[in-house]
Design a protein around this motif. Structure first.
Motif, PDB file in Angstrom:
ATOM      1  N   ASN A  64       2.203   2.057  -3.236  1.00 30.52           N
ATOM      2  CA  ASN A  64       1.237   2.680  -4.149  1.00 30.52           C
ATOM      3  C   ASN A  64       1.028   4.153  -3.848  1.00 30.52           C
ATOM      4  O   ASN A  64       0.123   4.776  -4.416  1.00 30.52           O
ATOM      5  CB  ASN A  64      -0.107   1.939  -4.068  1.00 30.52           C
ATOM      6  N   ARG A  72      -3.191   6.091   6.102  1.00 31.49           N
ATOM      7  CA  ARG A  72      -4.189   5.681   5.118  1.00 31.49           C
ATOM      8  C   ARG A  72      -3.937   4.241   4.658  1.00 31.49           C
ATOM      9  O   ARG A  72      -4.880   3.475   4.445  1.00 31.49           O
ATOM     10  CB  ARG A  72      -4.174   6.628   3.912  1.00 31.49           C
ATOM     11  N   ALA A  73      -2.701   3.866   4.495  1.00 24.88           N
ATOM     12  CA  ALA A  73      -2.392   2.487   4.112  1.00 24.88           C
ATOM     13  C   ALA A  73      -2.945   1.507   5.142  1.00 24.88           C
ATOM     14  O   ALA A  73      -3.494   0.451   4.800  1.00 24.88           O
ATOM     15  CB  ALA A  73      -0.886   2.321   3.966  1.00 24.88           C
ATOM     16  N   TYR A  87       0.471   5.615  -0.703  1.00 25.94           N
ATOM     17  CA  TYR A  87      -0.376   5.981   0.427  1.00 25.94           C
ATOM     18  C   TYR A  87       0.473   6.218   1.674  1.00 25.94           C
ATOM     19  O   TYR A  87       1.480   5.548   1.902  1.00 25.94           O
ATOM     20  CB  TYR A  87      -1.398   4.881   0.718  1.00 25.94           C
ATOM     21  N   SER A  88       0.045   7.179   2.489  1.00 32.85           N
ATOM     22  CA  SER A  88       0.716   7.435   3.769  1.00 32.85           C
ATOM     23  C   SER A  88       0.461   6.251   4.706  1.00 32.85           C
ATOM     24  O   SER A  88      -0.446   5.440   4.478  1.00 32.85           O
ATOM     25  CB  SER A  88       0.164   8.716   4.404  1.00 32.85           C
ATOM     26  N   GLU A 130       0.825  -1.210   0.000  1.00 32.94           N
ATOM     27  CA  GLU A 130       0.000   0.000   0.000  1.00 32.94           C
ATOM     28  C   GLU A 130       0.864   1.266   0.000  1.00 32.94           C
ATOM     29  O   GLU A 130       0.585   2.232  -0.714  1.00 32.94           O
ATOM     30  CB  GLU A 130      -0.928  -0.008   1.226  1.00 32.94           C
ATOM     31  N   GLU A 182     -10.176   9.705   4.847  1.00 33.83           N
ATOM     32  CA  GLU A 182     -10.430   8.916   3.646  1.00 33.83           C
ATOM     33  C   GLU A 182     -10.143   7.445   3.943  1.00 33.83           C
ATOM     34  O   GLU A 182      -9.144   7.104   4.565  1.00 33.83           O
ATOM     35  CB  GLU A 182      -9.516   9.404   2.510  1.00 33.83           C
ATOM     36  N   ASP A 183     -11.059   6.563   3.514  1.00 35.87           N
ATOM     37  CA  ASP A 183     -11.004   5.133   3.789  1.00 35.87           C
ATOM     38  C   ASP A 183     -11.353   4.801   5.241  1.00 35.87           C
ATOM     39  O   ASP A 183     -11.065   3.708   5.725  1.00 35.87           O
ATOM     40  CB  ASP A 183      -9.625   4.538   3.439  1.00 35.87           C
ATOM     41  N   ARG A 230      -6.699   1.210   4.768  1.00 37.33           N
ATOM     42  CA  ARG A 230      -7.061   0.403   3.598  1.00 37.33           C
ATOM     43  C   ARG A 230      -6.881  -1.104   3.888  1.00 37.33           C
ATOM     44  O   ARG A 230      -7.705  -1.925   3.494  1.00 37.33           O
ATOM     45  CB  ARG A 230      -6.201   0.826   2.406  1.00 37.33           C
TER      46      ARG A 230
END
Length: 911
Positions: free
Chosen positions: A53, A59-60, A55-56, A50, A190-191, A63
């Motif tokens: 890709n 956030r990772a 993402y911090s 993650e 987010e997420d 997810r």
């Protein structure tokens, strides 16, 4: 659990929304995970993917959380993942998220403020994150928050590692770290979020500091720690921190949670906590009817099962570390293994717990919501039922109701208030106790009450009762203990109507209550378990010796709780394995090891005592049990003493304990001492000195009084050369002594000797030597003369001026019978080797008759007399007498029969 009747997407709106956000990609991600157990996932690899890709870290992690929960829903509903996989996966993910975020944030803060260092130790400080609740128990829900406590080792401040860093106190550093950490896990962005975080269980709750030093935790638990916090801290498990600091914290927390004694006062505390929780649930249900049917906090819910398990842990965990497990499921298994819970009951509770947790998950799968109530709308309720593998909501509700009734029934059986509200007009002891009356008025009042109980001597009973309530120990009781004691006395006095001697039993009962009056745990036990209180009274009524024993060892009250266990025949394999397990947990602490040995012995002896008083054991069977118990305790003590010996040259000693006397003949009584000798067979140059120390320490371990009393008194006077001889003998010297120097009386003693514990090779050699010695040819006249001399010495040492018949020492008594048997063994074993078998006096007399060594029928008659005398002796000693004596006319016929056989064997009358 049945597989779901509907798909994961149908059963979970959360799953549906997550999937629809990027269906093709996410279906592929799900498929890549669901074919193998999720608790084996490589979480670091997923995180790196993650982050790769773009993402911090926060956030990772969010997810991964969403993907993981959807994979759990898919595997769980399809029947591929059971409850264990679900909760283990969520627990492992929570631990991973905690460690990863904490490490990252710690690095950030040290970059800005330097490294926190302890003021006293000078060590680098790391924060201990304690997982509480289901996280601590490794049983985390899919949509659960995580209960945490933050602890740092010691005060101090950060040390700058480069210029420009602004130092902070350790308290401030870890407070900042804790706040950032909570935000990283729980912030909704987010997420979604990773975990909701609850810090309410920390010292002083929401009003306390976010982080606390180990010293602050210790001070808080000692000064302010409450009963409900003991319950909460059972689950505490360190997820991060330095191992040494974690161990230090554990040494502080464990004594707060677990008492070294059996803590039955916890039942009342848990009952009160449960009532508070239930009252809050009822209030919430009135305000929010849609939250009714709470499967966690409602009647027969998850919390009641947790309370049941943790009640046993809080009561017994201090004495049995195996019960300090943090998992509810594991604890129920352990309770069944240790027979604290009936196996079927434990299994049914586990089934109910599994059903309720599975149901809880199906409810939470709907919207990823932290809820524990069944849906109030019919559509969602049907979805949950289908996800549980059921076709209708009615089927679900019916199944739930069955589990609920069972759980609530088990809970009420333990936690319902049993103290009772006695009618004070009928109670013998009102509350407060006759405060405004003169002493004579008090006696008259009590006398009237005892008359209503049909006491034969109500005035004496009244005076005895009043004296009890005016003792300093009782007068100084707390109001709570006084109330419990009054309730107990009033509940038990009517039972005295059936006592053999009501006034005597009343005195024993009050003496016992006086000895435990300040021990809240014992009063709580008897209050919570009225059946145990009645069993106590019956034992006090049956035996003065039992009353004294219980007064010395009130911890044995625990044994009265379950009549099935109390009256069950001994399971020596289970007893030995339990003892070994407990000893293993206490190694390194000599006092605890000694107490563990004593408590295990006292508990098993007490079970025999209860069975004996109930008429369930013959004297011979009781002696067999007590002898076997002594063998086990000797073996266990020897093993533990050897383990603790410094400079030992072997893993196991070449050392054997040989039992003589009552233990050797398997005729042990409740208060018998142990006649022992010690043999070794070891060529090591230090062996004599080492095994002498072993024997000395063994005796010390057995005989030293501790808080749990003593184990056995030990007599080593039968060793070669007696008091002037060596404490231990090499096998060769013992063999030489027996062949060349032993007196006839020492060969007499050998007839009741056997290998007891230690090295079996030496034991086998001893048994072979014993047989050779006993089967030697001896001049008959010389042998008779020697035995008659020894009998005279014993007679002279025990003069009887009482006018009563001494069952043991007088002519025609038990000593005469034992000497007859010993003579027959020494005289005829060469001709009849079977006489050397250690069958006991009764069997050997019968054998002698069959072999024609004594007149026909005399063996049967005298063996029956020996059994009768032992029974009488036992009954008399159970009533507290030190010597067993009866009126002469009671034993005239029997003693004459023994004297007759004595004269037939020895040719002259017994003295």
């Amino acid at each position: 659990m049945k597989p779901s009747l509907i798909s994961a997407e149908q059963a979970s709106r959360f799953y549906h929304h997550w999937l629809n956000a990027d269906r093709e990609k996410r279906e592929s991600e799900i498929q890549s995970l669901i074919h193998s157990p999720l608790h084996r996932l490589d979480l670091p690899a997923l995180l790196q993917h993650e982050i790769g890709n773009g993402y911090s870290l926060p956030r990772a992690m969010r997810r991964i959380r969403n993907l993981l929960i959807c994979a759990i829903i898919e595997r769980n509903l399809s029947g591929k993942a059971d409850l264990s996989e679900v909760v283990e996966t969520m627990t492992l993910f929570a631990e991973f998220a905690i460690r990863t975020h904490l490490d990252s944030l710690y690095e950030e803060l040290t970059e800005t403020h330097g490294t926190p260092v302890g003021a006293h130790s000078g060590k680098k400080q790391k924060m201990i994150v304690l997982g509480m609740g289901k996280l601590g128990g490794r049983e985390l829900n899919v949509s659960s928050d995580i209960d945490l406590i933050f602890v740092y080792p010691e005060n101090g401040e950060t040390v700058a590692t480069r210029s420009g860093q602004r130092t902070l106190s350790n308290q401030e550093f870890f407070t900042r770290l804790g706040k950032r950490f909570i935000k990283a896990l729980s912030e909704i962005a987010e997420d979604g979020f990773t975990f909701r975080v609850d810090m309410a269980l920390r010292p002083n709750g929401a009003s306390g500091p976010l982080v606390a030093s180990i010293g602050m935790v210790e001070q808080y638990l000692i000064v302010q720690g409450r009963e409900w916090e003991r319950y909460a801290w059972i689950k505490a498990r360190a997820i991060t921190g330095d191992p040494e600091d974690i161990e230090t914290l554990g040494h502080i927390v464990r004594p707060f949670i677990y008492r070294r004694y059996l803590d039955f006062s916890v039942i009342d505390a848990i009952r009160n906590l449960h009532q508070q929780i239930r009252a809050d649930v009822v209030r919430q249900e009135k305000l929010h009817p849609e939250r009714s049917n709470n499967i966690k906090l409602g009647r027969g819910g998850i919390r009641e099962i947790e309370f049941l398990a943790q009640m046993f842990q809080l009561i017994r965990g201090g004495r049995d570390p195996a019960l300090q497990d943090r998992s509810t499921r594991n604890t129920l298994h352990i309770l069944a293994e240790k027979r604290q819970l009936d196996e079927k009951t434990a299994e049914t509770l586990l089934n109910s717990y599994t059903f309720l947790r599975d149901l809880e998950h199906r409810i939470q799968y709907l919207d990823d919501a932290q809820t524990h109530s069944l849906p109030s709308n019919e559509k969602d309720l049907l979805l949950v039922a289908n996800a549980m593998g059921m076709h209708t909501a009615a089927e679900l509700l019916e199944t739930w109701q069955k589990h609920r009734e069972f759980v609530s029934g088990q809970f009420d059986a333990i936690f319902s208030d049993k103290s009772g509200s006695h009618d004070q007009s009928k109670a013998v002891i009102p509350q407060p106790l006759l405060a405004s009356q003169t002493e004579e008025e008090q006696i008259h009042f009590l006398q009237t009450k005892f008359e209503t109980l049909d006491f034969q001597d109500p005035e004496s009973a009244a005076r005895r009762m009043l004296a009890f309530w005016k003792t300093n120990r009782i007068l100084s009781l707390s109001d709570n203990n006084r109330a419990k004691l009054i309730s107990l006395v009033n509940s038990l006095l009517p039972e005295l109507r059936n006592a053999h001697e009501p006034l005597v039993t009343l005195g024993r009962l009050l003496d016992f209550f006086e000895s435990i009056a300040r021990r809240t745990a014992y009063l709580s036990l008897l209050t919570e378990y009225p059946a145990a209180a009645k069993r106590l009274l019956h034992m006090l009524d049956a035996s003065e010796w039992a009353a004294r024993y219980l007064t010395r060892h009130p911890i044995l009250l625990d044994e009265l709780l379950d009549a099935r266990t109390l009256m069950a025949p001994p399971d020596w394999s289970f007893f030995t394995s339990e003892l070994d397990s407990q000893l293993e947990n206490q190694r390194g602490d000599t006092e605890l090891l000694m107490d563990t040995l004593r408590e295990a012995h006292h508990a098993q002896l007490f079970r025999f005592l209860a069975q004996d008083l109930a008429g369930g054991l013959t004297v011979e069977r009781l002696a067999d049990h007590l002898s076997k118990l002594a063998d086990i305790m000797v073996e266990a003590t020897l093993r533990e003493v050897w383990r603790a010996m410094p400079k030992r040259h072997r893993d196991t000693p070449r050392f054997a304990v040989i039992a003589y006397g009552k233990l050797g003949g398997k005729e042990l009584g409740y208060a018998s001492d142990l006649d022992l000798i010690f043999l070794y067979d070891d060529d090591h140059p230090d062996a004599p000195m080492l095994y002498t120390r072993l024997a000395q320490r063994f005796i010390t371990w057995m005989t030293s009084p501790t808080s749990a009393g003593i184990l056995f008194d030990i007599d080593v006077a039968l060793r070669p050369d007696g008091a002037s001889g060596l404490m231990v003998s090499s096998f060769e010297s013992f063999e030489r002594y027996q062949n060349e120097s032993a007196w006839a009386w020492e060969h007499q003693a050998l007839t009741r000797a056997r290998f007891c514990a230690g090295d079996e090779t030496i034991g086998n050699r001893f048994e072979a030597l014993r047989n050779r010695i006993l089967r030697q040819q001896r001049p008959p006249a010389w042998l008779k003369e020697e035995i008659l001399k020894m009998r005279q010495r014993i007679h002279d040492a025990h003069p009887n001026h009482s006018g009563l018949f001494d069952l043991k020492h007088d002519a025609g008594g038990m000593i005469d019978i034992e000497f007859i048997v010993q003579y027959l063994v020494l005289e005829y074993s060469r001709q009849y080797p079977e006489l050397t078998e250690n069958f006991g006096n009764i069997a050997l007399l019968k054998m002698s008759e069959k072999l024609g060594l004594v007149p026909k029928e005399s063996g049967e008659k005298v063996s029956a007399i020996y059994r009768l005398f032992r029974k009488w002796q036992h009954q008399i000693r159970m009533q507290g007498a030190d010597q067993a004596k009866v009126k002469p006319e009671r034993a005239t016929e029997q003693s004459n029969e023994v004297k007759k056989l004595w004269k037939q064997v020895f040719g002259q009358p017994s003295n």
